[in-house]
Structure formats: C-alpha cells, structure tokens
Design a protein around this motif. Structure first.
Motif: not given
Length: 140
Positions: A56-62
C-alpha cells in the motif's frame, strides 16, 4: 543473551523508550534513527529488520505500508545493509506473503546477496509472515 552487544533502532520515540526500558540490564544501545544509514561500513555480523511490509502507499500509513509492492521500504534497508553488514554477515527481514517476496529475493540477488525464505508462519486465513535471510558474500 545470544550476542555480545546489541544495537536497536526505530523511528518511533515511544518504541525507543520502551526498548530502552526492556533492555536496560543488557549490553545494548537503542537509537532513534531511520534504518541503517548512521552506521559505519561493516558494523554488524547480524541485522534483523521488521519493516513496514504490506502493499500500500507508504505515505498513507507508514506503520505497515511498505510501498506499492510491500517491499520497497525493505529494499531500502537491504541497500544500506550491503555496506553496514560485515562480509559474510546476515540480514533477517520479516515480510508478508501479501507483498512481492519473489521480487525482494530478485532485488537481493541484484545487489550481490544470497537470499532465501527460511521460515513461513500463517497469520490469519490468507497471509503468512515470511522470514527472509539475506547474506552478504564473504569476499565483498
């Protein structure tokens, strides 16, 4: 108990504080830092990484997103381990079977590592936790 000296790192101040409390009676240091970048070349015989590993997008949920394929963060650790591991040293990485484990193994090979999945543990109905051992060549 199985090592002479332990260095633990995390990007979370709360995690560092908790680890310091747990390890206070051991020969260890716990540092607030990101990955292996602050360490000198050939610093470690063994490194263990529990990176964010879901696709998933790292910037959304690191905390748990490892990038589009779930391995991008782990590959960045791998690139740094190339220098921070001693020749013959090993990096153990926890990945999810939901991530692109095969691509991680290929990336490791491209960086000159020998890599293999050494253990898989089911977690839930559709996922396995995969422990990958990555070893630096003795000659490099």
């Amino acid at each position: 108990r199985k090592c002479e000296y332990l260095v633990a790192v995390d990007v979370s101040a709360a995690a560092v504080s908790a680890a310091k409390e747990l390890l206070r009676q051991t020969f260890s240091d716990v540092l607030l830092t990101d990955r292996l970048s602050p360490f000198r070349n050939s610093s470690f015989d063994v490194a263990v990484a529990n990176p964010p590993y879901l696709p998933c997008d790292y910037s959304e949920e690191p905390l748990w997103c490892g990038g589009e394929g779930g391995i991008e963060f782990a590959v960045s650790v791998l690139r740094q381990a190339r220098w921070s591991l001693k020749p013959g040293g090993s990096l153990f990485v926890l990945l999810s079977s939901l991530s692109d484990v095969e691509r991680f193994l290929r990336e490791a090979a491209l960086l000159g590592f020998k890599a293999e999945v050494v253990h898989e543990e089911p977690i839930g109905l559709f996922e396995k936790a995969c422990i990958v051992r990555v070893q630096r060549d003795v000659k490099t």
